[in-house]
Motif scaffolding. Structure first.
Motif, PDB file in Angstrom:
ATOM      1  N   GLY A 187      20.758  62.484  21.845  1.00 39.70           N
ATOM      2  CA  GLY A 187      21.058  61.884  20.531  1.00 39.70           C
ATOM      3  C   GLY A 187      19.884  61.018  20.111  1.00 39.70           C
ATOM      4  N   CYS A 188      18.686  61.604  20.204  1.00 43.39           N
ATOM      5  CA  CYS A 188      17.442  60.828  20.022  1.00 43.39           C
ATOM      6  C   CYS A 188      17.189  60.451  18.569  1.00 43.39           C
ATOM      7  CB  CYS A 188      16.250  61.613  20.558  1.00 43.39           C
ATOM      8  SG  CYS A 188      15.964  63.164  19.652  1.00 43.39           S
ATOM      9  N   GLY A 189      17.918  61.061  17.622  1.00 39.34           N
ATOM     10  CA  GLY A 189      17.713  60.743  16.211  1.00 39.34           C
ATOM     11  C   GLY A 189      16.274  60.984  15.790  1.00 39.34           C
ATOM     12  N   TYR A 230      13.235  50.628  11.789  1.00 42.80           N
ATOM     13  CA  TYR A 230      12.656  50.040  13.004  1.00 42.80           C
ATOM     14  C   TYR A 230      11.343  49.312  12.717  1.00 42.80           C
ATOM     15  CZ  TYR A 230      16.029  52.376  16.079  1.00 42.80           C
ATOM     16  OH  TYR A 230      17.185  52.756  16.734  1.00 42.80           O
ATOM     17  N   GLY A 289      20.415  70.518  19.960  1.00 40.61           N
ATOM     18  CA  GLY A 289      21.499  70.877  20.866  1.00 40.61           C
ATOM     19  C   GLY A 289      22.651  69.908  20.736  1.00 40.61           C
ATOM     20  N   ASP A 290      23.706  70.209  21.490  1.00 36.87           N
ATOM     21  CA  ASP A 290      24.927  69.415  21.441  1.00 36.87           C
ATOM     22  C   ASP A 290      25.044  68.618  22.742  1.00 36.87           C
ATOM     23  OD1 ASP A 290      27.471  68.395  21.299  1.00 36.87           O
ATOM     24  OD2 ASP A 290      28.449  70.320  20.899  1.00 36.87           O
ATOM     25  N   ALA A 291      25.245  67.320  22.604  1.00 31.25           N
ATOM     26  CA  ALA A 291      25.376  66.448  23.776  1.00 31.25           C
ATOM     27  C   ALA A 291      26.522  66.895  24.684  1.00 31.25           C
ATOM     28  CB  ALA A 291      25.598  65.006  23.323  1.00 31.25           C
ATOM     29  N   ASP A 309      18.892  66.333  19.939  1.00 37.06           N
ATOM     30  CA  ASP A 309      19.786  65.859  18.881  1.00 37.06           C
ATOM     31  C   ASP A 309      20.421  67.069  18.212  1.00 37.06           C
ATOM     32  OD1 ASP A 309      19.964  62.871  17.444  1.00 37.06           O
ATOM     33  OD2 ASP A 309      20.592  64.517  16.134  1.00 37.06           O
ATOM     34  N   ALA A 310      21.564  66.814  17.558  1.00 45.16           N
ATOM     35  CA  ALA A 310      22.242  67.902  16.848  1.00 45.16           C
ATOM     36  C   ALA A 310      21.710  68.053  15.429  1.00 45.16           C
ATOM     37  CB  ALA A 310      23.749  67.606  16.810  1.00 45.16           C
ATOM     38  N   ASP A 311      20.914  67.099  14.974  1.00 48.31           N
ATOM     39  CA  ASP A 311      20.474  67.064  13.574  1.00 48.31           C
ATOM     40  C   ASP A 311      19.056  67.611  13.438  1.00 48.31           C
ATOM     41  OD1 ASP A 311      19.430  66.211  11.073  1.00 48.31           O
ATOM     42  OD2 ASP A 311      20.936  64.621  10.972  1.00 48.31           O
ATOM     43  N   PHE A 355      29.238  58.692  18.261  1.00 49.24           N
ATOM     44  CA  PHE A 355      29.431  59.638  17.150  1.00 49.24           C
ATOM     45  C   PHE A 355      29.842  61.024  17.633  1.00 49.24           C
ATOM     46  CE2 PHE A 355      26.521  56.463  15.394  1.00 49.24           C
ATOM     47  CZ  PHE A 355      27.123  56.189  14.178  1.00 49.24           C
ATOM     48  N   TYR A 391      15.756  56.177   8.071  1.00 50.63           N
ATOM     49  CA  TYR A 391      16.354  55.715   9.334  1.00 50.63           C
ATOM     50  C   TYR A 391      15.267  55.128  10.239  1.00 50.63           C
ATOM     51  CZ  TYR A 391      18.915  55.630  13.685  1.00 50.63           C
ATOM     52  OH  TYR A 391      19.499  55.203  14.844  1.00 50.63           O
ATOM     53  N   ILE A 414      21.298  56.382  23.334  1.00 55.14           N
ATOM     54  CA  ILE A 414      21.460  55.090  22.649  1.00 55.14           C
ATOM     55  C   ILE A 414      22.244  55.272  21.350  1.00 55.14           C
ATOM     56  CG2 ILE A 414      20.230  53.108  21.649  1.00 55.14           C
ATOM     57  CD1 ILE A 414      18.003  55.108  23.619  1.00 55.14           C
ATOM     58  N   ALA A 415      23.389  54.614  21.277  1.00 57.17           N
ATOM     59  CA  ALA A 415      24.218  54.624  20.058  1.00 57.17           C
ATOM     60  C   ALA A 415      24.424  56.033  19.521  1.00 57.17           C
ATOM     61  CB  ALA A 415      23.583  53.733  18.987  1.00 57.17           C
ATOM     62  N   ALA A 416      24.610  56.983  20.414  1.00 60.90           N
ATOM     63  CA  ALA A 416      24.817  58.371  19.996  1.00 60.90           C
ATOM     64  C   ALA A 416      26.200  58.870  20.414  1.00 60.90           C
ATOM     65  CB  ALA A 416      23.721  59.267  20.572  1.00 60.90           C
ATOM     66  N   PHE A 468      13.203  55.802  20.299  1.00 59.63           N
ATOM     67  CA  PHE A 468      13.208  55.441  21.729  1.00 59.63           C
ATOM     68  C   PHE A 468      12.471  56.486  22.571  1.00 59.63           C
ATOM     69  CE2 PHE A 468      16.703  52.823  20.141  1.00 59.63           C
ATOM     70  CZ  PHE A 468      16.340  51.603  20.676  1.00 59.63           C
TER      71      PHE A 468
HETATM   72  C1  LIG Z   1      22.951  56.268  15.300  1.00 66.74           C
HETATM   73  S1  LIG Z   1      21.957  57.669  15.636  1.00 66.74           S
HETATM   74  C2  LIG Z   1      21.049  57.062  17.051  1.00 66.74           C
HETATM   75  C3  LIG Z   1      19.700  57.689  17.137  1.00 66.74           C
HETATM   76  C4  LIG Z   1      18.787  57.090  18.202  1.00 66.74           C
HETATM   77  N1  LIG Z   1      19.357  57.206  19.533  1.00 66.74           N
HETATM   78  C5  LIG Z   1      18.487  55.653  17.893  1.00 66.74           C
HETATM   79  O1  LIG Z   1      19.062  54.771  18.571  1.00 66.74           O
HETATM   80  O2  LIG Z   1      17.703  55.380  16.985  1.00 66.74           O
HETATM   81  C6  LIG Z   1      23.104  58.816  16.393  1.00 66.74           C
HETATM   82  C7  LIG Z   1      22.492  60.183  16.661  1.00 66.74           C
HETATM   83  O3  LIG Z   1      23.412  60.949  17.409  1.00 66.74           O
HETATM   84  C8  LIG Z   1      23.266  62.293  16.993  1.00 66.74           C
HETATM   85  N2  LIG Z   1      24.465  63.064  17.386  1.00 66.74           N
HETATM   86  C9  LIG Z   1      25.726  62.939  16.931  1.00 66.74           C
HETATM   87  N3  LIG Z   1      26.524  63.839  17.513  1.00 66.74           N
HETATM   88  C10 LIG Z   1      25.748  64.559  18.382  1.00 66.74           C
HETATM   89  C11 LIG Z   1      26.001  65.625  19.293  1.00 66.74           C
HETATM   90  N4  LIG Z   1      27.231  66.141  19.454  1.00 66.74           N
HETATM   91  N5  LIG Z   1      24.982  66.096  20.018  1.00 66.74           N
HETATM   92  C12 LIG Z   1      23.724  65.579  19.883  1.00 66.74           C
HETATM   93  N6  LIG Z   1      23.436  64.571  19.044  1.00 66.74           N
HETATM   94  C13 LIG Z   1      24.426  64.058  18.294  1.00 66.74           C
HETATM   95  C14 LIG Z   1      23.108  62.193  15.488  1.00 66.74           C
HETATM   96  O4  LIG Z   1      22.561  63.373  14.935  1.00 66.74           O
HETATM   97  C15 LIG Z   1      22.190  60.989  15.382  1.00 66.74           C
HETATM   98  O5  LIG Z   1      20.840  61.346  15.346  1.00 66.74           O
END
Ligand SMILES: C[S@@+](CC[C@H](N)C(=O)[O-])C[C@H]1O[C@@H](n2cnc3c(N)ncnc32)[C@H](O)[C@@H]1O
Length: 222
Positions: A44-46, A12, A88-90, A67-69, A111, A8, A106-108, A50
């Motif tokens: 949701g920093c993945g 970048y 943690g959970d957003a 992030d949750a992952d 999901f 992933y 960003i893009a989180a 960023f």
């Molecule tokens: C597409 S990735 C984006 C990652 C990063 N922001 C980027 O732009 O590169 C989406 C991220 O959202 C996280 N995510 C999804 N559901 C979530 C939740 N409920 N709480 C926290 N993070 C979550 C996923 O684990 C994933 O890392």
């Protein structure tokens, strides 16, 4: 989306991924303008792409990525030893009200199961500014990667229109809500790069749709 954090993050570093990451970061940092002594939370920093970029703008230790992952966070820590990476959970952020100067995502949220709850949480923990980026259903990227449930990393994502994003903010304690966008031609070729510099970010047709603004001064007043 891909479950392999290294792959992933490596996207970048591809020519197209680098161009997209840079263009998105330019827009987000221009909207948030974090100062060196300010704190930034990335929800949701993945893999931390960023968060790492924001860590270059503020003093060491002032950036937190959530992030949750678990695997994504483990990877993020290997690339950035200064920032804090928290699982943690957003939808239930583990921070008191008004903890961070700037909160970015960003893009989180596209999901997250209950994105309105996650948005309320982002605004709750911000004391000054926010920038939340969604995927735009009116963009060319949606036509290529978003239809019928989406392909690759976009599988399962929700794509929004500007009108839907504005609606999500109804009743939220904010002011100066501004919608901007980036990545108008997503293939990243010469023409795409030229158009990106020419088209105004107020033209809401790019792949990334960013809602930014400030927290109302009387928020959390009780
Ligand atoms: C597409 S990735 C984006 C990652 C990063 N922001 C980027 O732009 O590169 C989406 C991220 O959202 C996280 N995510 C999804 N559901 C979530 C939740 N409920 N709480 C926290 N993070 C979550 C996923 O684990 C994933 O890392």
């Amino acid at each position: 989306m891909t479950n392999d954090p290294a792959s992933y993050d490596a996207w970048y570093e591809t020519a197209r991924g680098h161009w997209i990451g840079e263009a998105e970061f330019r827009l987000l940092s221009r909207l948030l303008r974090p100062q060196p002594d300010e704190s930034v939370l990335d929800v949701g920093c993945g893999s931390g792409y960023f968060a790492r970029r924001f860590a270059q703008l503020v003093n060491g230790g002032n950036v937190t990525g959530l992030d949750a992952d678990h695997a994504m966070l483990a990877f993020a820590r290997t690339r950035d030893s200064q920032s804090h990476y928290i699982e943690g959970d957003a939808q239930a952020l583990p921070f008191p009200d008004r903890t961070f100067d700037c909160v970015v995502s960003i893009a989180a949220l596209c999901f997250v199961e209950n994105e309105q709850r996650a948005l309320a949480e982002i605004l709750r923990v911000s004391r000054s500014r926010f920038a939340v980026a969604w995927l735009d259903r009116t963009s060319l990227l949606y036509r290529h990667k978003g239809q019928d449930g989406g392909t690759g990393g976009y599988r399962g994502a929700r794509w929004h229109t500007a009108r839907e994003i504005r609606h999500l903010f109804t009743g939220m304690p904010i002011w100066n809500l501004k919608l901007t966008s980036a990545i108008f031609l997503p293939n990243g070729n010469f023409m795409a790069r030229a158009m990106e510099t020419l088209l105004p970010d107020r033209l809401l047709l790019g792949s990334l749709l960013v809602a930014s603004g400030r927290i109302s001064p009387d928020n959390h007043a009780s």
